[in-house]
Design a protein around this motif. Sequence first.
Motif, short mmCIF file in Angstrom:
data_model
loop_
_atom_site.label_atom_id
_atom_site.label_comp_id
_atom_site.label_asym_id
_atom_site.label_seq_id
_atom_site.Cartn_x
_atom_site.Cartn_y
_atom_site.Cartn_z
N ARG A 73 0.85 -1.19 0.00
CA ARG A 73 0.00 0.00 0.00
C ARG A 73 0.88 1.24 0.00
NH1 ARG A 73 -5.26 0.17 3.61
NH2 ARG A 73 -5.74 -1.48 2.12
N VAL A 74 0.56 2.18 -0.87
CA VAL A 74 1.33 3.41 -0.99
C VAL A 74 0.43 4.63 -0.85
CG1 VAL A 74 3.08 2.32 -2.47
CG2 VAL A 74 1.15 3.49 -3.51
N ARG A 75 1.06 5.77 -0.60
CA ARG A 75 0.37 7.06 -0.57
C ARG A 75 0.76 7.81 -1.84
NH1 ARG A 75 1.76 8.02 4.76
NH2 ARG A 75 3.68 8.87 3.95
N ASP A 76 -0.18 8.54 -2.42
CA ASP A 76 0.06 9.31 -3.65
C ASP A 76 0.61 8.41 -4.75
OD1 ASP A 76 0.23 11.33 -5.48
OD2 ASP A 76 1.69 12.51 -4.36
N ILE A 77 -0.21 7.45 -5.14
CA ILE A 77 0.21 6.40 -6.07
C ILE A 77 0.67 6.93 -7.43
CG2 ILE A 77 -2.11 5.87 -6.97
CD1 ILE A 77 -1.20 2.84 -6.74
N GLU A 78 0.05 7.99 -7.89
CA GLU A 78 0.47 8.56 -9.18
C GLU A 78 1.92 9.05 -9.11
OE1 GLU A 78 -1.26 8.63 -12.03
OE2 GLU A 78 -3.16 7.90 -11.22
N ALA A 79 2.26 9.76 -8.04
CA ALA A 79 3.63 10.27 -7.88
C ALA A 79 4.61 9.10 -7.69
CB ALA A 79 3.71 11.23 -6.70
N TYR A 80 4.19 8.09 -6.95
CA TYR A 80 5.07 6.95 -6.70
C TYR A 80 5.33 6.18 -8.00
CZ TYR A 80 7.28 3.18 -4.08
OH TYR A 80 8.19 2.27 -3.60
N ALA A 81 4.28 5.99 -8.80
CA ALA A 81 4.45 5.32 -10.09
C ALA A 81 5.38 6.14 -10.99
CB ALA A 81 3.10 5.12 -10.77
N GLY A 82 5.24 7.47 -10.94
CA GLY A 82 6.12 8.33 -11.72
C GLY A 82 7.57 8.19 -11.30
N ARG A 83 7.79 8.09 -9.99
CA ARG A 83 9.16 7.90 -9.46
C ARG A 83 9.75 6.61 -10.02
NH1 ARG A 83 12.15 8.21 -4.19
NH2 ARG A 83 13.36 6.28 -4.13
N LEU A 84 8.99 5.51 -9.90
CA LEU A 84 9.50 4.23 -10.38
C LEU A 84 9.81 4.28 -11.87
CD1 LEU A 84 8.51 3.33 -7.56
CD2 LEU A 84 7.77 1.22 -8.63
N ALA A 85 8.91 4.86 -12.65
CA ALA A 85 9.12 4.94 -14.10
C ALA A 85 10.36 5.78 -14.42
CB ALA A 85 7.88 5.51 -14.77
N ARG A 86 10.52 6.92 -13.75
CA ARG A 86 11.70 7.77 -13.98
C ARG A 86 13.00 7.05 -13.67
NH1 ARG A 86 8.58 11.29 -11.41
NH2 ARG A 86 9.78 11.20 -9.47
N LEU A 87 12.94 6.12 -12.69
CA LEU A 87 14.14 5.39 -12.28
C LEU A 87 14.30 4.07 -13.03
CD1 LEU A 87 14.01 6.24 -8.48
CD2 LEU A 87 15.59 7.15 -10.20
N GLY A 88 13.49 3.88 -14.07
CA GLY A 88 13.66 2.74 -14.96
C GLY A 88 12.86 1.50 -14.63
N ALA A 89 11.98 1.56 -13.65
CA ALA A 89 11.16 0.39 -13.30
C ALA A 89 9.92 0.34 -14.18
CB ALA A 89 10.76 0.42 -11.84
N GLU A 90 9.50 -0.86 -14.50
CA GLU A 90 8.27 -1.07 -15.26
C GLU A 90 7.06 -0.69 -14.39
OE1 GLU A 90 6.30 -4.73 -17.74
OE2 GLU A 90 7.30 -5.22 -15.86
#
Length: 124
Positions: A73-90
């Motif tokens: 479970r995460v907070r602010d899922i859109e921002a967290y997904a953006g972080r992962l994508a920027r750092l190269g995660a699918e």
Amino acid sequence: MITALDHVQLAAPEGSEGLLRAFYADVLGMTETAKPPELAARGGCWFEAGDVRLHLGVEAGFRAARKAHPGLRVRDIEAYAGRLARLGAEVVWDDALPGHRRFSSVDPVGNRLEFLEPTADARP
């Protein structure tokens, strides 16, 4: 009686600790915790964020968990997904769970991870 979930263990191949540290600490933002000396000799590494604890253990004949997964479970899922994508995660979004925004990703050894956040219409 069961009172809480202490940790989730995922398997990893021998020698993958460097990849795991880079992903779980640098990409996901978790903190590595020291393993007890008796267990450290087995390889692998442990991570935590708040009350969430993930243990990555070395397994002979390793095969990535493609279906079984922890749901984080995460907070602010859109921002967290953006972080992962920027750092190269699918990041693969999935809207099949009512009352939640969620996406999945994979760690560098192929284990599936799910990230979710309840929406305002989520039932307790």
